[in-house]
Each structure stands twice: as C-alpha cells, then as structure tokens.
Design a protein around this motif. Sequence first.
Motif, PDB file in Angstrom:
ATOM      1  N   ILE A  40       0.847  -1.189   0.000  1.00 50.62           N
ATOM      2  CA  ILE A  40       0.000   0.000   0.000  1.00 50.62           C
ATOM      3  C   ILE A  40       0.887   1.246   0.000  1.00 50.62           C
ATOM      4  N   ASP A  41       0.563   2.215  -0.852  1.00 48.29           N
ATOM      5  CA  ASP A  41       1.260   3.501  -0.866  1.00 48.29           C
ATOM      6  C   ASP A  41       0.592   4.417   0.168  1.00 48.29           C
ATOM      7  N   ALA A  42       1.288   4.638   1.286  1.00 45.13           N
ATOM      8  CA  ALA A  42       0.700   5.394   2.398  1.00 45.13           C
ATOM      9  C   ALA A  42       0.394   6.838   2.018  1.00 45.13           C
ATOM     10  N   SER A  43       1.228   7.461   1.182  1.00 44.89           N
ATOM     11  CA  SER A  43       1.002   8.863   0.803  1.00 44.89           C
ATOM     12  C   SER A  43      -0.266   9.010  -0.033  1.00 44.89           C
ATOM     13  N   VAL A  44      -0.499   8.066  -0.971  1.00 45.76           N
ATOM     14  CA  VAL A  44      -1.724   8.087  -1.779  1.00 45.76           C
ATOM     15  C   VAL A  44      -2.938   7.883  -0.886  1.00 45.76           C
ATOM     16  N   LEU A  45      -2.810   6.979   0.077  1.00 41.33           N
ATOM     17  CA  LEU A  45      -3.908   6.687   0.998  1.00 41.33           C
ATOM     18  C   LEU A  45      -4.268   7.921   1.827  1.00 41.33           C
ATOM     19  N   VAL A 136     -10.581  -5.304  -1.645  1.00 37.73           N
ATOM     20  CA  VAL A 136     -11.486  -4.742  -2.656  1.00 37.73           C
ATOM     21  C   VAL A 136     -11.612  -3.230  -2.476  1.00 37.73           C
ATOM     22  N   TYR A 137     -11.677  -2.796  -1.215  1.00 40.45           N
ATOM     23  CA  TYR A 137     -11.741  -1.360  -0.931  1.00 40.45           C
ATOM     24  C   TYR A 137     -10.474  -0.670  -1.421  1.00 40.45           C
ATOM     25  N   ALA A 138      -9.310  -1.305  -1.215  1.00 35.42           N
ATOM     26  CA  ALA A 138      -8.038  -0.712  -1.656  1.00 35.42           C
ATOM     27  C   ALA A 138      -7.975  -0.612  -3.182  1.00 35.42           C
ATOM     28  N   GLU A 139      -8.553  -1.593  -3.862  1.00 40.59           N
ATOM     29  CA  GLU A 139      -8.553  -1.565  -5.332  1.00 40.59           C
ATOM     30  C   GLU A 139      -9.358  -0.396  -5.881  1.00 40.59           C
ATOM     31  N   SER A 140     -10.331   0.091  -5.114  1.00 38.12           N
ATOM     32  CA  SER A 140     -11.154   1.211  -5.577  1.00 38.12           C
ATOM     33  C   SER A 140     -10.449   2.565  -5.429  1.00 38.12           C
ATOM     34  N   ILE A 141      -9.280   2.587  -4.745  1.00 36.38           N
ATOM     35  CA  ILE A 141      -8.516   3.823  -4.554  1.00 36.38           C
ATOM     36  C   ILE A 141      -7.444   3.896  -5.636  1.00 36.38           C
ATOM     37  N   PRO A 142      -7.497   4.856  -6.541  1.00 41.08           N
ATOM     38  CA  PRO A 142      -6.514   4.929  -7.641  1.00 41.08           C
ATOM     39  C   PRO A 142      -5.090   5.113  -7.128  1.00 41.08           C
ATOM     40  N   GLY A 143      -4.182   4.261  -7.609  1.00 42.93           N
ATOM     41  CA  GLY A 143      -2.772   4.379  -7.261  1.00 42.93           C
ATOM     42  C   GLY A 143      -2.418   3.922  -5.870  1.00 42.93           C
ATOM     43  N   CYS A 144      -3.350   3.295  -5.152  1.00 41.04           N
ATOM     44  CA  CYS A 144      -3.080   2.893  -3.764  1.00 41.04           C
ATOM     45  C   CYS A 144      -2.199   1.650  -3.696  1.00 41.04           C
ATOM     46  N   ILE A 145      -2.430   0.696  -4.586  1.00 39.40           N
ATOM     47  CA  ILE A 145      -1.695  -0.574  -4.579  1.00 39.40           C
ATOM     48  C   ILE A 145      -0.435  -0.419  -5.432  1.00 39.40           C
ATOM     49  N   VAL A 146       0.704  -0.776  -4.850  1.00 40.67           N
ATOM     50  CA  VAL A 146       1.983  -0.642  -5.564  1.00 40.67           C
ATOM     51  C   VAL A 146       2.480  -1.977  -6.117  1.00 40.67           C
ATOM     52  N   ASN A 150      -1.855  -8.667  -8.584  1.00 40.61           N
ATOM     53  CA  ASN A 150      -3.041  -8.413  -7.765  1.00 40.61           C
ATOM     54  C   ASN A 150      -3.328  -9.559  -6.810  1.00 40.61           C
ATOM     55  N   LEU A 151      -3.155 -10.801  -7.294  1.00 40.96           N
ATOM     56  CA  LEU A 151      -3.398 -11.967  -6.439  1.00 40.96           C
ATOM     57  C   LEU A 151      -2.423 -11.997  -5.274  1.00 40.96           C
ATOM     58  N   MET A 152      -1.157 -11.677  -5.557  1.00 42.31           N
ATOM     59  CA  MET A 152      -0.152 -11.663  -4.485  1.00 42.31           C
ATOM     60  C   MET A 152      -0.508 -10.612  -3.432  1.00 42.31           C
ATOM     61  N   PHE A 153      -0.994  -9.440  -3.881  1.00 42.13           N
ATOM     62  CA  PHE A 153      -1.375  -8.392  -2.931  1.00 42.13           C
ATOM     63  C   PHE A 153      -2.528  -8.854  -2.051  1.00 42.13           C
ATOM     64  N   LYS A 154      -3.526  -9.488  -2.656  1.00 46.99           N
ATOM     65  CA  LYS A 154      -4.678  -9.935  -1.875  1.00 46.99           C
ATOM     66  C   LYS A 154      -4.269 -10.952  -0.815  1.00 46.99           C
ATOM     67  N   LEU A 155      -3.460 -11.927  -1.216  1.00 49.49           N
ATOM     68  CA  LEU A 155      -3.033 -12.950  -0.256  1.00 49.49           C
ATOM     69  C   LEU A 155      -2.191 -12.339   0.859  1.00 49.49           C
ATOM     70  N   LEU A 156      -1.281 -11.429   0.482  1.00 51.59           N
ATOM     71  CA  LEU A 156      -0.412 -10.807   1.480  1.00 51.59           C
ATOM     72  C   LEU A 156      -1.216  -9.932   2.435  1.00 51.59           C
ATOM     73  N   ALA A 157      -2.163  -9.165   1.894  1.00 51.32           N
ATOM     74  CA  ALA A 157      -2.979  -8.286   2.737  1.00 51.32           C
ATOM     75  C   ALA A 157      -3.876  -9.098   3.668  1.00 51.32           C
TER      76      ALA A 157
END
Length: 444
Positions: A40-45, A136-146, A150-157
């Motif tokens: 997650i990009d904390a600054s974008v969040l 899913v909520y993070a995916e709706s935020i543009p530029g939030c996921i670095v 996508n599958l790796m991010f979901k499993l890790l999160a």
Amino acid sequence: MASNSIVNMFKVKELRDRILFTFIVLAVFRLGSVLTIPGIDASVLLGYFDNLAKQNKNAFASYMDFFVGGAFSNFSIFMLGVMPYISMQIIMQLALIIFPSLKRVVQEDGGQQKISSWTRMGTVVVCLIQSLAVTVYAESIPGCIVLDNNLMFKLLAMLTVTTGSMVTIWLGDQITGHGIGNGISMLLFAGIVARLPHAVIELFDKVQNEGLNIVFVIVVFVMFLGIIGFVVFEERGERKIPVHYAKRVVGRKMYGGQPTYLPFKINPSNVIPVIFASSFLTFPLQIISSFGNNQNSARWVGKLSAILTPTGFWYNFLMVILIIFFAYFYTQVTLNPTEIAKTIRENGGSIPGIRTNNTEEHLQWVLNRLVLPGSLFLAAIAVLPTIIQNLFKFPQSISMLMGGTSLIIMVGVDLDTMSQVEALLRMHHQDGLVKKGKIRSRNL
C-alpha cells in the motif's frame, strides 16, 4: 486528597506493575495502528482520505476509525482491531441458544475452553472475509496498490490483516491476565481516546474556517457533560428484590435467617448490547461499503452502501432494533430467572409476598420492566451523534465522541478500571480512589 490516591497507586508494587504493563501493551497497540500493510502507498492513501474528509464523504471510514484509533484509514496491520472477535462471540452466543448440544458442551469439564477455542478459530474465518473486503476497498482507490501482482497483494494483505487482528486479541488477553481492566474493552477504549486530539483539532478548524457558531459548540459541550453525568447516574441505579432465607442449624452453628436482596441493575446488560449491535452492523457494513466503492460491483450494492451509511436513518434504525434485541438476549443469558429461582429455592429462600412456585415468573416480570427502559436509554445514547451532527452541523469525529457507542464504552471501561484499582488498593490496606461512596464496576 486526590494526589494521595495517585501516589498510593504507585506505592503498591502489584498495582504499579499492572499499570505499567497495561501502558506498554497499549503503546504496542498504538504502534501497530500506524504500520501500513505491505503493498500500500501510504502517501496516496493519506491524500485520498483527506479529500474524502473535505467532501464530507468519509462517514464509513470515520466510523471504523473510532474503534481502532485511526488504524482503518491508515490501512494498518491492526485495522480490524478486535471487532471480528466480538462478531464471532455474538455468533457463538446465539449458537449456544439455538443448539442445545453446544450448551451441553459448555456444562462439561473444560467446556468453556472448547467454546473459547472454537470462537478464536471462527474469528480467523471472519478476519479472512473482512480482510478480503479490505483488498477490494483498496482496489477502488486509484494508485493505492503498488504491487503489480493483484493476487499476491490480496493474499499478502489478507494474511497480514488476519494476523494483526489475532495479535490484537492476544494483546487484550495479556492485559486481562497481567494488567488492569478487561483487555478487549481497554483496546476499544484506547482506540476511541486516540481520536480525541484529531476530533478537537477538526472542531477548532471548522469554527475558524467554516463559521461554526461558537454558541452551538458551548451548548453541545454542556449537553455532553450532562449526558456523562446521566450515564453514571443510570449505572448506579438498582432494583433490590428482598429475599428471606429460613434458619438452618448445622452442628452447633445456625445459618440463614438474615434478610438479603438481589441487586438488579436498571440496565442489567450494561454496555454489551451497544458493543454487540455495533459489531454486528460493522461486519456487513464493511463488506457492503468495500464492494460498493468498486467500479465493477453491481449497482444495487452501491445503493445499499449509500443507504446503510453510519449517519443515515436506516443504519440508526437498525442500531436501535439490535440494541433492544441484544439487551433482552444478553440479560436472559447472564441473569436466567429459572436458574436464580432454583438457587433461591434450594437454599431455603423466598421472596416476601411471592409464592415459592411463582418466584421465576416474578423475577422475569421484574427483569422485563428493567430491560426495556434500559435498552431504550442505550439506544437514545447510540443515535445521539447523528442528531448532533445533523442539528448543529458538527463534524462526525467530534459528534461521535459526544454520544453513541464511544461515550458508553469510555464511561463503562473507566468505571470498570477504577473499580479494579480501588479493589487492589483496599486489598493492600491503602486508601481507595474515593473517600465517600463506592466505585461500582460495569463488569465488561
């Protein structure tokens, strides 16, 4: 003097160690509340939620932040807090009522440990579902996921958030065992108190920049102090039912013969219905809101998310219904009139003016007359933030502190913690926190 009581708290080694241990655990909890999950990009969040706050569209995120001290909008490893565990406790309590086989398990040797283990295993499942909604909520935020995968991010999160919630529950258990107060309640209390500075700053900013009437601010703060006093006054209220026990001679000693009473509080279930109702609504609300923000979700999901906003009518209507339901439900579980009447009869007791066979009906009648006004009182406090926000145009962060779940939890946990400190001081032959009266625990 008040200072003597504070000094005495640190003179007693056991109490001093418990207080310091509690502060250390709470510091670890607050540290985990600012550690963003990987990917997650904390600054974008930060920019995204600041923009929502300016547009007054962050009702859901603000609501979630109040139970975890801002950890939700930080997407931290502790962003779910203890809410999944409370949700699973509700499910398990309902299952004990519905399925008699589970109730028989509780009555066996080691039955409570089995139920506790099943509750924790169920908590993992609830955490996985809620953490999936977070992705899913993070995916709706543009530029939030670095992360590109996508599958790796979901499993890790999901793994990180679930582990963080279970660690939070473990921290709560450590406070219960080695610190002061009930651990789960203390973590909720810490999360709410952590939002106080941010709420005050936001209020001053609204007074200076948006022209919020200072007279309204003073009026609401006076109301706030009055509500706190009313909550404490309601907590001290009791309905005392006299019970007389027959005299019994055992050997050379005579037992019984002394009149006593059953103390039924005006609100027998205390703050539990509010916590249960909030947690019960938070679980589906988080899933609906997360999927509602996704552009690929169905249109009806977005509409349902808009309807169930924490400041809306339907959310508060469901909150009132659930508080009344859980007040009756929890009172029946903890103060079972059948078991109380059986205990009185087995010990040769009776209620004056009531036939022995009608003891259960009389206790049930008294409880019913106590639960309804008590639950309505809790419901009125729970919907108070929405009323303050709509009438006085207060920011949501400060209005939630002036009523609702947060106020009841703060008052209840404070009374419970003070009662434990008072008991430890008395046990070590020290003066208590108060010289007159007695601090009563809410037994959270």
